[in-house]
Write a protein that holds these residues in place. Structure first.
Motif, PDB file in Angstrom:
ATOM      1  N   UNK A  56      43.501  27.255  20.898  1.00 35.76           N
ATOM      2  CA  UNK A  56      44.437  28.043  20.089  1.00 35.76           C
ATOM      3  C   UNK A  56      43.940  28.164  18.651  1.00 35.76           C
ATOM      4  N   UNK A  57      43.400  27.088  18.135  1.00 38.64           N
ATOM      5  CA  UNK A  57      42.919  27.111  16.762  1.00 38.64           C
ATOM      6  C   UNK A  57      41.746  28.076  16.617  1.00 38.64           C
ATOM      7  N   UNK A  58      40.851  28.023  17.586  1.00 41.51           N
ATOM      8  CA  UNK A  58      39.692  28.915  17.580  1.00 41.51           C
ATOM      9  C   UNK A  58      40.146  30.377  17.576  1.00 41.51           C
ATOM     10  N   UNK A  59      41.134  30.662  18.427  1.00 40.76           N
ATOM     11  CA  UNK A  59      41.648  32.025  18.517  1.00 40.76           C
ATOM     12  C   UNK A  59      42.332  32.442  17.209  1.00 40.76           C
ATOM     13  N   UNK A  60      43.081  31.513  16.622  1.00 40.84           N
ATOM     14  CA  UNK A  60      43.811  31.847  15.400  1.00 40.84           C
ATOM     15  C   UNK A  60      42.845  32.139  14.259  1.00 40.84           C
ATOM     16  N   UNK A  61      41.696  31.425  14.254  1.00 42.96           N
ATOM     17  CA  UNK A  61      40.695  31.715  13.213  1.00 42.96           C
ATOM     18  C   UNK A  61      40.266  33.179  13.297  1.00 42.96           C
ATOM     19  N   UNK A  62      40.147  33.652  14.537  1.00 40.36           N
ATOM     20  CA  UNK A  62      39.781  35.052  14.725  1.00 40.36           C
ATOM     21  C   UNK A  62      40.878  35.983  14.183  1.00 40.36           C
ATOM     22  N   UNK A  63      42.140  35.613  14.419  1.00 42.24           N
ATOM     23  CA  UNK A  63      43.239  36.456  13.920  1.00 42.24           C
ATOM     24  C   UNK A  63      43.290  36.444  12.394  1.00 42.24           C
ATOM     25  N   UNK A  64      42.978  35.295  11.818  1.00 42.07           N
ATOM     26  CA  UNK A  64      42.952  35.231  10.356  1.00 42.07           C
ATOM     27  C   UNK A  64      41.870  36.178   9.838  1.00 42.07           C
ATOM     28  N   UNK A  65      40.718  36.152  10.543  1.00 45.96           N
ATOM     29  CA  UNK A  65      39.626  37.046  10.165  1.00 45.96           C
ATOM     30  C   UNK A  65      40.077  38.515  10.282  1.00 45.96           C
TER      31      UNK A  65
END
Lengths: 406, 159
Positions: A175-184
Motif C-alpha cells: 500500500x505504501x509503495x502504491x501511495x508513493x505513486x499517487x503522491x507522484x
C-alpha cells in the motif's frame, strides 16, 4: 442571458446525507449558493435514548457506512469516561489499528471518486484495486469489510494474532509503495494539477470562520488534528505528522489526503510492532452511572463529536452526534462562490461527503424568466464538466501517461 | 496550576458569579454552568478575549421543566469548554451566536426543529433537519414526544 437559479438535489443518494444546493448562476459563473441538508435525518439520537448502551453501539455504527468504527469508538469513549472504566492498553491499540485502517480505506476510496469526477478514471481503477488490500485486512481482523463491530463497552471484541500481524505488515508495504505513486501523480502530473488548482478555494480565514474540519481544513493551512491536539485511544504513544497544505483548493485537499495515507502506514506499523500483551476488554456494568462526557475523534473526514449524558440506567439520557460532514458542508458554499458550474462535482466530492452508491444527483436548470426546467442527472453534469475543461482549458485526462510498473 | 484551572481562575476573576459552577472531570475538559441571562457576556469573553475559536457543536437537552443547551467550544482545538445554560420550557428563548460562528447556523436551526428552542436573531432561512411539512409544535427530541402512528397507506389494486 440573465441570472439562472439551479437547485441541485435534494434527493441525492450519492451522499451520506442527501443535500440540496441552490445555485445562482451568471452564465457559467456561480454567484451564490444556498446549502440545505437534513433529508436523511433518521432520528438516530432519539432512537439511542430508547435502546441500551450495547444496542446503541450497533445503531451508531450505522450512522456512516464508511467510517463506522469512528462513531462506535467516539460514543464508547464518552460512555467509558462516564463509567470511569480503565481500558487495557491492548484494547486501545486494537481500536487504533482499525481506526487507521479505516482511514486508509476511506482515503483510497476518496482518491478514486475524485479521479472519476474529473474524468481520470484510471486513477479510480487503480486506487480502488489497491483499496481491496486494506479491505481484506479489515475483513481478516474484524470479520467484516464495513461495520466492523469491533467495539464493545470496555474494550474490543476480537484480538489480533501474531500470524495476522505477520500477514498485515507486507501488505502495508505494498500500500505504501502504491501511495508513493499517487503522491507522484498528485504533485507532478501536469494535467491533474491544472484541473484541481484554484478550484473550490477556501481561504484560511474562511476555513476557521466556517468551522471546517479534517483534511478540508488542513488543506487551507489549518494545523488541527484531534489525534494530536486532543489525543484518544493509543495516539499519545505514536509518532506522526499532521499533514497540512497551503494550496487552499482541491489540489491541496488531494495532497493532504495522500500525505495522510503515508502517516497512517507509519502509525499502523508502530501499532503492530508495539502492541502490548494483555486482555482486550474489561468487564463493564450494564447500567452506567449518571454523568456526562464529550468525546472527539478524528474521522477520515474530520472531527467527529459525541456528547453523551447518562442517568444511571442501562439507556443513555441523551446522545448528540456531530459528524464531520455537517461541519464541512457549510464551507461548500464559500468554495464554489465565483467558481464555475463545471467545478461542482469535484468541489462537492472534495469535502469527501461519503459517496457510497451510484451517483444520481439531479441538477434542474431553471431559467428564471421562462420558468422552463431542464433536468440534468449527475452523470451528464459530470460529462459536461469533463468536456468543458477539455474545450476551455485543454485539460484532457485521457492524455495522461500512466505508470507501467503496475 | 493546570491549564484548565488557569482558564477557570480567569473566568471567575471576571465573572464572580461563576464561582463553584465549574467541573473539570479530566484534562482538556471543562464543564461550566452559566445563568442564561449572563450567557452572552461569558460567551463573548471566552471567544474574543480567551480565544476559544472553534465551535464543536451545540447540544440541546430536555430536562423536564427546562431546556438546556451546551456550547462546546475549543481552545487550540484541544481544551473543550462546555458552557451550559438552562431556560424554562415555557419560554425557551436563547440568543444566536452566528455572529461569532457562522457555522452555528445549522446547529441552531436543529435546536429549533428538534427541541423547540427559540433562537433570537437567527436569520430567516430554511429549516433543518425536519421536512418542510413537519407539523407545527412537534419537537421530536423532547422527552414527552412519541412518534405518532403513520397513517395507513392504502394500496390501490392495479389491474
Amino acid at each position: 442571458m440573465g441570472k439562472v437559479m439551479i437547485p441541485i438535489g435534494p434527493q441525492h443518494p450519492a451522499l451520506k446525507e442527501p443535500a440540496s444546493f441552490n445555485i445562482t448562476l451568471d452564465g457559467e459563473k456561480i454567484l451564490d449558493m444556498i446549502v440545505k441538508v437534513g433529508y436523511n435525518h433518521r432520528g438516530i439520537e432519539k432512537a439511542c435514548e430508547q435502546r441500551t448502551y450495547i444496542q446503541d453501539i450497533y445503531l451508531l455504527e450505522r450512522v456512516c457506512g464508511i467510517c463506522s468504527h469512528t462513531h462506535s469508538t467516539c460514543f464508547l469513549q464518552a460512555v467509558e469516561e462516564i463509567a470511569a472504566l480503565e481500558l487495557p492498553k491492548r484494547a486501545h491499540y486494537l481500536r487504533t489499528i482499525v481506526a487507521e485502517l479505516e482511514r486508509v480505506h476511506s482515503h483510497l476510496l476518496w482518491l478514486g471518486v475524485a479521479g472519476h469526477e474529473v474524468g481520470f478514471d484510471t486513477l479510480l481503477m487503480y486506487s480502488w484495486r489497491d483499496r481491496e488490500i486494506v479491505m481484506d485486512i479489515l475483513s481478516m481482523l474484524t470479520g467484516n469489510r464495513v461495520n466492523y463491530a469491533m467495539n464493545t463497552v470496555g474494550g474490543v471484541r476480537r484480538d489480533i494474532s501474531p500470524d495476522q500481524i505477520k500477514t498485515i505488515l507486507p501488505l502495508v508495504d505494498i500500500l505504501e509503495e502504491r501511495t508513493k505513486y499517487y503522491i507522484q501523480v498528485a504533485s507532478e502530473e501536469v494535467t491533474l494539477i491544472e484541473r484541481l488548482s484554484k478550484v473550490g478555494t477556501l481561504s484560511h480565514d474562511d476555513a476557521l470562520k466556517l468551522g471546517a474540519a479534517g483534511p478540508t481544513a488542513r488543506a487551507s493551512g489549518r494545523d488541527i488534528d484531534v489525534r494530536r491536539d486532543d489525543p484518544y485511544a493509543a495516539y499519545a504513544d505514536l509518532s506522526f505528522k499532521v499533514i497540512t497544505d497551503n494550496h487552499n483548493d482541491v489540489l491541496g485537499r488531494t495532497l493532504v489526503r495522500v500525505g495522510e495515507l503515508m502517516e497512517s502506514y507509519k502509525m499502523i506499523r508502530q501499532l503492530l510492532k508495539n502492541i502490548p500483551e494483555g486482555p482486550i476488554a474489561v468487564k463493564a456494568p450494564r447500567k452506567i452511572q449518571a454523568g456526562e462526557a464529550l468525546s472527539r475523534y478524528e474521522a477520515p473526514r474530520g472531527e467527529d463529536v459525541h456528547y453523551v449524558k447518562a442517568n444511571g440506567t442501562d439507556r443513555p439520557e441523551r446522545v448528540k452526534v456531530r459528524a464531520p460532514t455537517l461541519a464541512n458542508v457549510q464551507a461548500v458554499a464559500a468554495m464554489l462562490k465565483n467558481g464555475y458550474l463545471a467545478d461542482i462535482p469535484i468541489v462537492v466530492a472534495a469535502i469527501d461527503p461519503c459517496f457510497s452508491c451510484t451517483d444520481r444527483m439531479m441538477v434542474s436548470m431553471k431559467d428564471a424568466n421562462s420558468r422552463k426546467e431542464n433536468f440534468i442527472d449527475w452523470k451528464t453534469l459530470r460529462q459536461y464538466s469533463i468536456d468543458w475543461y477539455k474545450q476551455n482549458r485543454g485539460v484532457d485526462m485521457s492524455k495522461i501517461k500512466i505508470s507501467k510498473r503496475w | 496550576m493546570s491549564k484548565e484551572e488557569t482558564i477557570q481562575q480567569e473566568l471567575i476573576k471576571n465573572f464572580g458569579f461563576l464561582e463553584g459552577k465549574f467541573r473539570i472531570p479530566r484534562e482538556r475538559r471543562i464543564f461550566l454552568d452559566v445563568p442564561a441571562d449572563r450567557f452572552m457576556d461569558v460567551f463573548d469573553y471566552t471567544v474574543k478575549k480567551m480565544n476559544f475559536n472553534y465551535l464543536c457543536i451545540i447540544s440541546g437537552l430536555d430536562e423536564g421543566e427546562n431546556l438546556s443547551f451546551i456550547y462546546h467550544l475549543a481552545l487550540n482545538y484541544s481544551i473543550i469548554l462546555n458552557i451550559k445554560i438552562s431556560v424554562p420550557k415555557s419560554n425557551p428563548s436563547i440568543k444566536t451566536i452566528t455572529g461569532y460562528f457562522p457555522s452555528a447556523d445549522l446547529y441552531e436551526r436543529e435546536l429549533e426543529d428538534l427541541l423547540g428552542a427559540k433562537v433570537e436573531g437567527l436569520a430567516k432561512g430554511r429549516r433543518y433537519p425536519l421536512p418542510d411539512d413537519w407539523p407545527i409544535g412537534q419537537y421530536p427530541l423532547r422527552k414527552d414526544w412519541k412518534p405518532q402512528d403513520e397513517p395507513e397507506v392504502k394500496q390501490e389494486k392495479s389491474n
